[in-house]
Design a protein around this motif. Structure first.
Motif, PDB file in Angstrom:
ATOM      1  N   LEU A 266       0.837  -1.204   0.000  1.00 44.57           N
ATOM      2  CA  LEU A 266       0.000   0.000   0.000  1.00 44.57           C
ATOM      3  C   LEU A 266       0.872   1.256   0.000  1.00 44.57           C
ATOM      4  O   LEU A 266       0.562   2.238  -0.676  1.00 44.57           O
ATOM      5  N   ARG A 267       1.975   1.183   0.761  1.00 42.02           N
ATOM      6  CA  ARG A 267       2.878   2.339   0.786  1.00 42.02           C
ATOM      7  C   ARG A 267       3.487   2.546  -0.596  1.00 42.02           C
ATOM      8  O   ARG A 267       3.514   3.655  -1.126  1.00 42.02           O
ATOM      9  N   ALA A 268       3.976   1.450  -1.196  1.00 40.27           N
ATOM     10  CA  ALA A 268       4.579   1.571  -2.531  1.00 40.27           C
ATOM     11  C   ALA A 268       3.550   2.071  -3.552  1.00 40.27           C
ATOM     12  O   ALA A 268       3.889   2.777  -4.503  1.00 40.27           O
ATOM     13  N   MET A 269       2.292   1.718  -3.343  1.00 37.30           N
ATOM     14  CA  MET A 269       1.227   2.175  -4.248  1.00 37.30           C
ATOM     15  C   MET A 269       0.811   3.620  -3.968  1.00 37.30           C
ATOM     16  O   MET A 269      -0.034   4.153  -4.677  1.00 37.30           O
ATOM     17  N   GLN A 270       1.336   4.208  -2.898  1.00 35.46           N
ATOM     18  CA  GLN A 270       0.961   5.572  -2.470  1.00 35.46           C
ATOM     19  C   GLN A 270      -0.540   5.686  -2.194  1.00 35.46           C
ATOM     20  O   GLN A 270      -1.204   6.635  -2.613  1.00 35.46           O
ATOM     21  N   ARG A 271      -1.069   4.696  -1.482  1.00 40.57           N
ATOM     22  CA  ARG A 271      -2.507   4.693  -1.208  1.00 40.57           C
ATOM     23  C   ARG A 271      -2.880   5.541   0.012  1.00 40.57           C
ATOM     24  O   ARG A 271      -4.052   5.763   0.289  1.00 40.57           O
ATOM     25  N   GLN A 272      -1.928   5.910   0.818  1.00 49.03           N
ATOM     26  CA  GLN A 272      -2.172   6.818   1.954  1.00 49.03           C
ATOM     27  C   GLN A 272      -3.000   6.206   3.085  1.00 49.03           C
ATOM     28  O   GLN A 272      -3.695   6.910   3.793  1.00 49.03           O
ATOM     29  N   TYR A 273      -2.989   4.873   3.197  1.00 45.90           N
ATOM     30  CA  TYR A 273      -3.570   4.242   4.386  1.00 45.90           C
ATOM     31  C   TYR A 273      -2.844   2.917   4.609  1.00 45.90           C
ATOM     32  O   TYR A 273      -2.220   2.390   3.681  1.00 45.90           O
ATOM     33  N   THR A 274      -2.929   2.420   5.843  1.00 47.63           N
ATOM     34  CA  THR A 274      -2.333   1.125   6.146  1.00 47.63           C
ATOM     35  C   THR A 274      -3.436   0.065   6.159  1.00 47.63           C
ATOM     36  O   THR A 274      -4.629   0.393   6.138  1.00 47.63           O
ATOM     37  N   ARG A 275      -2.995  -1.175   6.234  1.00 46.96           N
ATOM     38  CA  ARG A 275      -3.965  -2.266   6.349  1.00 46.96           C
ATOM     39  C   ARG A 275      -4.872  -2.046   7.560  1.00 46.96           C
ATOM     40  O   ARG A 275      -6.082  -2.231   7.488  1.00 46.96           O
ATOM     41  N   GLU A 276      -4.265  -1.602   8.674  1.00 41.98           N
ATOM     42  CA  GLU A 276      -5.037  -1.421   9.916  1.00 41.98           C
ATOM     43  C   GLU A 276      -6.076  -0.314   9.741  1.00 41.98           C
ATOM     44  O   GLU A 276      -7.216  -0.447  10.193  1.00 41.98           O
ATOM     45  N   GLN A 277      -5.678   0.788   9.103  1.00 43.13           N
ATOM     46  CA  GLN A 277      -6.643   1.877   8.899  1.00 43.13           C
ATOM     47  C   GLN A 277      -7.792   1.429   7.988  1.00 43.13           C
ATOM     48  O   GLN A 277      -8.945   1.795   8.209  1.00 43.13           O
ATOM     49  N   TYR A 278      -7.445   0.635   7.012  1.00 42.47           N
ATOM     50  CA  TYR A 278      -8.513   0.108   6.143  1.00 42.47           C
ATOM     51  C   TYR A 278      -9.470  -0.758   6.951  1.00 42.47           C
ATOM     52  O   TYR A 278     -10.699  -0.618   6.853  1.00 42.47           O
ATOM     53  N   MET A 279      -8.892  -1.640   7.781  1.00 38.28           N
ATOM     54  CA  MET A 279      -9.733  -2.557   8.561  1.00 38.28           C
ATOM     55  C   MET A 279     -10.614  -1.804   9.559  1.00 38.28           C
ATOM     56  O   MET A 279     -11.719  -2.241   9.872  1.00 38.28           O
ATOM     57  N   GLU A 280     -10.146  -0.650  10.011  1.00 42.43           N
ATOM     58  CA  GLU A 280     -10.967   0.153  10.923  1.00 42.43           C
ATOM     59  C   GLU A 280     -12.266   0.592  10.215  1.00 42.43           C
ATOM     60  O   GLU A 280     -13.357   0.533  10.788  1.00 42.43           O
ATOM     61  N   ARG A 281     -12.130   0.987   8.971  1.00 46.67           N
ATOM     62  CA  ARG A 281     -13.316   1.393   8.203  1.00 46.67           C
ATOM     63  C   ARG A 281     -14.255   0.207   7.981  1.00 46.67           C
ATOM     64  O   ARG A 281     -15.477   0.341   8.032  1.00 46.67           O
ATOM     65  N   ILE A 282     -13.654  -0.951   7.744  1.00 46.93           N
ATOM     66  CA  ILE A 282     -14.483  -2.155   7.576  1.00 46.93           C
ATOM     67  C   ILE A 282     -15.243  -2.437   8.888  1.00 46.93           C
ATOM     68  O   ILE A 282     -16.422  -2.802   8.870  1.00 46.93           O
ATOM     69  N   GLU A 283     -14.574  -2.224  10.019  1.00 46.77           N
ATOM     70  CA  GLU A 283     -15.252  -2.448  11.312  1.00 46.77           C
ATOM     71  C   GLU A 283     -16.432  -1.499  11.462  1.00 46.77           C
ATOM     72  O   GLU A 283     -17.494  -1.908  11.929  1.00 46.77           O
ATOM     73  N   TRP A 284     -16.272  -0.227  11.078  1.00 55.96           N
ATOM     74  CA  TRP A 284     -17.414   0.709  11.152  1.00 55.96           C
ATOM     75  C   TRP A 284     -18.585   0.180  10.328  1.00 55.96           C
ATOM     76  O   TRP A 284     -19.733   0.233  10.757  1.00 55.96           O
ATOM     77  N   LEU A 285     -18.244  -0.303   9.128  1.00 57.57           N
ATOM     78  CA  LEU A 285     -19.306  -0.764   8.233  1.00 57.57           C
ATOM     79  C   LEU A 285     -19.989  -2.009   8.796  1.00 57.57           C
ATOM     80  O   LEU A 285     -21.205  -2.163   8.719  1.00 57.57           O
TER      81      LEU A 285
END
Ligand code: 5AD
Ligand code: SF4
Length: 439
Positions: A266-285
């Motif tokens: 994700l860092r190499a892709m310059q996506r501006q979030y980590t796996r953990e930050q992504y999973m946090e959004r999934i938890e909200w959903l």
């Protein structure tokens, strides 16, 4: 010029751009025809997201060669990316226009009518969005509305910031006016479109963000379903989930492209979030009181992706349990930050990873769809499959649910209706059932 033919490649943004182009041309008195042979103006609205998509366009151009008096135009992302090089690769092309220049399409066509051989619209610095007094929508029940054009992110693999220019949001007033007009014409489902809908910023003094706009569209009278695509995880706020919790018309689905389950990739892709930050959004959903279906996009074989990185993506699939995914082999694109990294993972290895990923997801989908057997789902009826004798419906979660009714009905009595359907069978990509009421 009396008639035109248009062929569309790529994403929903392109499909909707074509609807607007068709409206613009019809307003100028041109008639749409269904074959290139019958047309005075032949247009290809193109996609350059992966090399294969781009190649398809040049293949179509070579199949449709020059003929006297016929005008050929290339629109969309390949037009923007290749610009005047298209005239060299396909000399019979007369018109090359990127999507940021569509507001000028009328003027460009006048230049062609005045006899200019080669006309381009390639400027990317426009602040305009493409709004036309007439949009020709194909589906009488479901309509797209663009809320934001362009993209200000810089994902390392992606051509879109380059082909569609910087972000421009429409005013909330203009979006709501369009939603009301659609409702008054009988449309009941709206899909809000943008390369990154949740970066939406109302340019009017109201200053709404995406969640506020979404909720307001969901409250337009006559609108029963609202979807939106696509969202970027970094800008995906909890306020969107809260708006969904409050507003019943907002459909039970969110498409949240992750691209990779590995923070390193994700860092190499310059996506501006980590796996953990992504999973946090999934938890909200997942914590929502709505039963929100989740889908995503995944790229395998990005330069430097190790076996362990890929294993993390597989584990992410297991953790999230998506309802569907779109998965792709990485394709090097011109002008992108990752271009210089080359294409380090061999194509066979990318192919292998893609198959492993898709098999893993298939099992998840069978499990998730099977869990719905016995439930009742509301569908919007979209069509009829005469081979199987089933009606084709779509649930709020965007699942295809094929179903039968007690008594056979005519198409126009059924298509566009909302009906309760009991699910009786499940496959990896669709459900089957029976209508739960007498229609
Ligand atoms: N190679 C492969 N897939 C890509 N996508 C975007 N750019 C590339 C590329 N260069 C995928 C991403 C995006 C989806 C629309 O296409 O997953 O979300
Ligand atoms: Fe293809 Fe992306 Fe352009 Fe859509 S925005 S047409 S997916 S390159």
């Amino acid at each position: 010029m009396k008639s035109f033919y248009i062929e569309t490649f790529g994403c929903q943004m392109n499909v909707h751009d074509s609807e607007k182009v068709i409206g613009t041309l019809e307003r100028r008195g041109l008639e749409q025809v269904t074959t290139p042979d019958a047309a005075d103006l032949v247009l290809f609205n193109t996609c350059s997201i992966r090399d294969k998509a781009e190649q398809k366009v040049f293949q179509r151009l070579s199949e449709n060669k020059r003929s006297k008096g016929k005008i050929f135009g290339v629109l969309g992302c390949v037009a923007q990316q290749e610009g005047e090089r298209i005239f060299e690769k396909a000399p019979h092309v007369n018109l090359v226009v990127g999507s940021a220049s569509y507001p000028k399409l009328g003027e460009l066509l006048v230049q062609i009518e005045q006899g200019e051989r080669r006309v381009t619209g390639l400027s990317l610095d426009s602040d305009d969005t493409f709004e036309t007094p007439m949009t020709r929508r194909d589906n009488p029940h479901r309509a797209y509305i663009t809320i934001i054009e362009g993209c200000d992110k810089s994902c390392a693999y992606c051509v879109v910031p380059y082909t569609r220019g910087h972000e421009r949001s429409r005013t909330s007033e203009s979006v709501l006016a369009e939603a009301r007009e659609l409702a008054s014409k009988g449309y009941s489902e709206i899909q809000l479109l943008g390369q990154n809908v949740n970066s939406y910023r109302d340019p009017s003094p109201m200053g709404w963000n995406f969640a506020q706009l979404l909720e307001a569209v969901g409250r337009v009278e006559g609108i029963r379903r609202v979807r939106f695509t696509t969202s970027h995880p970094r800008d995906f706020g909890k306020d969107i989930v809260d708006a969904m919790d409050r507003t019943e018309t907002l459909c039970n689905m969110v498409h949240l492209p992750v691209q990779s389950g590995s923070t390193n990739v994700l860092r190499a892709m310059q996506r501006q979030y980590t796996r953990e930050q992504y999973m946090e959004r999934i938890e909200w959903l997942k914590a929502s009181k709505r039963d929100i279906a989740l889908s995503t996009d995944i790229i395998v074989g990005f330069p430097g992706e190790t076996e362990e990185d890929f294993a993390q993506t597989l584990r992410l699939l297991d953790e999230v349990e998506y309802d569907s995914i779109f998965s792709f082999k990485y394709s090097v694109r011109p002008n992108t930050p990752a271009q210089g990294m080359g294409d380090q993972i061999p194509d066979e290895e990318k192919g292998r990873r893609l198959i492993v990923l898709q098999e893993r997801q298939r099992a998840i989908q069978i499990r998730r769809n099977t869990a719905l057997v016995g439930t009742e789902q509301e569908v919007l009826v979209e069509g009829f499959n005469s081979t199987t004798g089933q009606w084709i419906g779509r649930t709020s979660q965007n699942r295809v649910l094929n179903f039968t009714v007690g008594q056979q009905k005519a198409r126009d009595e059924m298509i566009g209706r909302y009906l309760p359907v009991r699910v009786t069978r499940a496959g990896p990509n669709s459900l089957a059932g029976e209508c739960a009421i007498a229609v």
